[in-house]
Design an enzyme around this catalytic site. Sequence first.
Site, short mmCIF file in Angstrom:
data_model
loop_
_atom_site.label_atom_id
_atom_site.label_comp_id
_atom_site.label_asym_id
_atom_site.label_seq_id
_atom_site.Cartn_x
_atom_site.Cartn_y
_atom_site.Cartn_z
N ARG A 282 -41.69 -23.10 -95.15
CA ARG A 282 -43.06 -23.27 -95.64
C ARG A 282 -43.96 -23.58 -94.45
O ARG A 282 -43.58 -24.30 -93.55
CB ARG A 282 -43.15 -24.41 -96.66
CG ARG A 282 -42.66 -24.04 -98.05
CD ARG A 282 -42.98 -25.13 -99.04
NE ARG A 282 -42.47 -24.79 -100.35
CZ ARG A 282 -43.15 -24.09 -101.26
NH1 ARG A 282 -44.36 -23.67 -101.00
NH2 ARG A 282 -42.62 -23.82 -102.43
N GLU A 354 -37.92 -16.75 -102.01
CA GLU A 354 -38.76 -15.57 -102.20
C GLU A 354 -39.36 -15.07 -100.88
O GLU A 354 -39.92 -15.85 -100.13
CB GLU A 354 -39.88 -15.91 -103.19
CG GLU A 354 -40.93 -14.83 -103.37
CD GLU A 354 -42.28 -15.26 -102.81
OE1 GLU A 354 -42.91 -14.44 -102.13
OE2 GLU A 354 -42.69 -16.41 -103.05
N ARG A 395 -39.89 -16.18 -93.91
CA ARG A 395 -38.59 -16.43 -94.52
C ARG A 395 -37.59 -15.33 -94.19
O ARG A 395 -36.38 -15.54 -94.26
CB ARG A 395 -38.73 -16.59 -96.04
CG ARG A 395 -39.47 -17.86 -96.41
CD ARG A 395 -39.67 -18.00 -97.90
NE ARG A 395 -40.39 -19.23 -98.19
CZ ARG A 395 -40.81 -19.57 -99.41
NH1 ARG A 395 -40.57 -18.76 -100.44
NH2 ARG A 395 -41.46 -20.70 -99.61
#
Length: 427
Positions: A282, A354, A395
């Site tokens: 994040r 995700e 990610r």
Amino acid sequence: MIDIKRILTEPEKVKELLARKGCDADLGRIAELDEKRRALIVKGDELKKQRNEASALVPKLKKEGKDVSDIIARTKAIGEEISALDKEITAAERELNDAVSVLPNLPDEDLKPGGKENNEAIKVFGEKPSFDFKPLDHVTLCTKHGLIDYERGVKLSGSGHWIYRDRGALLEWALLNFFVSEHVKDGYEFILPPLALGYNCGYGSGQFPKFRDEVYWVENAEADGDRTKMKFMLPTAETALVNLYSGEVLKESELPKKLFAYTPCFRKEAGSYRSEERGMIRGHQFNKVEMVQITTPEQSDAAFEELVGKACSLVEKLGLHFRLSKLAAADCSASMARTYDIEVWIPSMGIYKEVSSVSNARDYQARRNSTRVKGADGKNRYVHTLNGSGLATSRVLPAIVEQYQQADGSIVVPEVLRKYVGFDVIK
């Protein structure tokens, strides 16, 4: 924005669909506001009729030599009443629009109600990586190889920021080059939009007014605190691309429009205090390539399947293990009618994260930004807008580093990226 006609004619159905998203809407209030608006319009039309009739008498009476001062005075008084009523109508329309605009999009009827607990994994790609050694997490690996400088990223900009260095920067840029090349090959138009957008873009994409505190605003002294006159840093290129044709009427032959953009993305709310989401999982700024299609309603479902296929193909070509999940209604974002998530496996976390959300907004965004298409019958209809990450790198890179790590601590570079970075292994 939901079609107000549907709210008024199918209130129970609309209420039931909104409830699937966890929204308990006061549709009765919307019906009252619409009734108030309609009554004011009827009253205004009657006054305009009276003014027109009175005005038509003036030349006739003048021709007959009669005094028209009373009629002129009455016409003037009616005009002032109409002017005041027009302001009431404008205020009533604004109040009605505000009440409707805060409602989320209606979920497609095949979605399960509720949140993440009702998400459904519908397909798994590849084998979950197994190691005959103790694997390291991406923070340790990226630090060890000098790919990411977390410490100096925080020094420059605070928590939730990092710096790509040397081979890490090359790997990041390779991912972006790979994504861009794939979309160009598929016939999508490459867009580089402004990073600071006007309030209308946030409203047109469905993020404002409800989520206006979740973006970074650009201070503007001339706006005097009025955010509708300020700019904000885009949280995703979707916010720009779905507004590209706002206020326009497109030809049916022009659709579908297939677009993609590369941008940094800025998320004020993105920070997390959970220890497992440290590193790049994040962040407040990250790179993303975003796909958008603008279609007719009839093309909408096929466009969704195409975008899902494209996002999955990118992760497959990187050789990563991932799954495709169909989100339950309440886990879809406010603007979207349906969403599939492409979730990549992060070994150190033991969970899927995700890397792409592919969504169909149906005509929700188009109603807000007035993007329409003229059909063969000459009638205008609202377009459908769809979006999908293709992909976000923050990610994907950790997944590559962790899934491709070797026993000696080296990292194999995915084959499709090697021509961009100039090396096969990071060691």
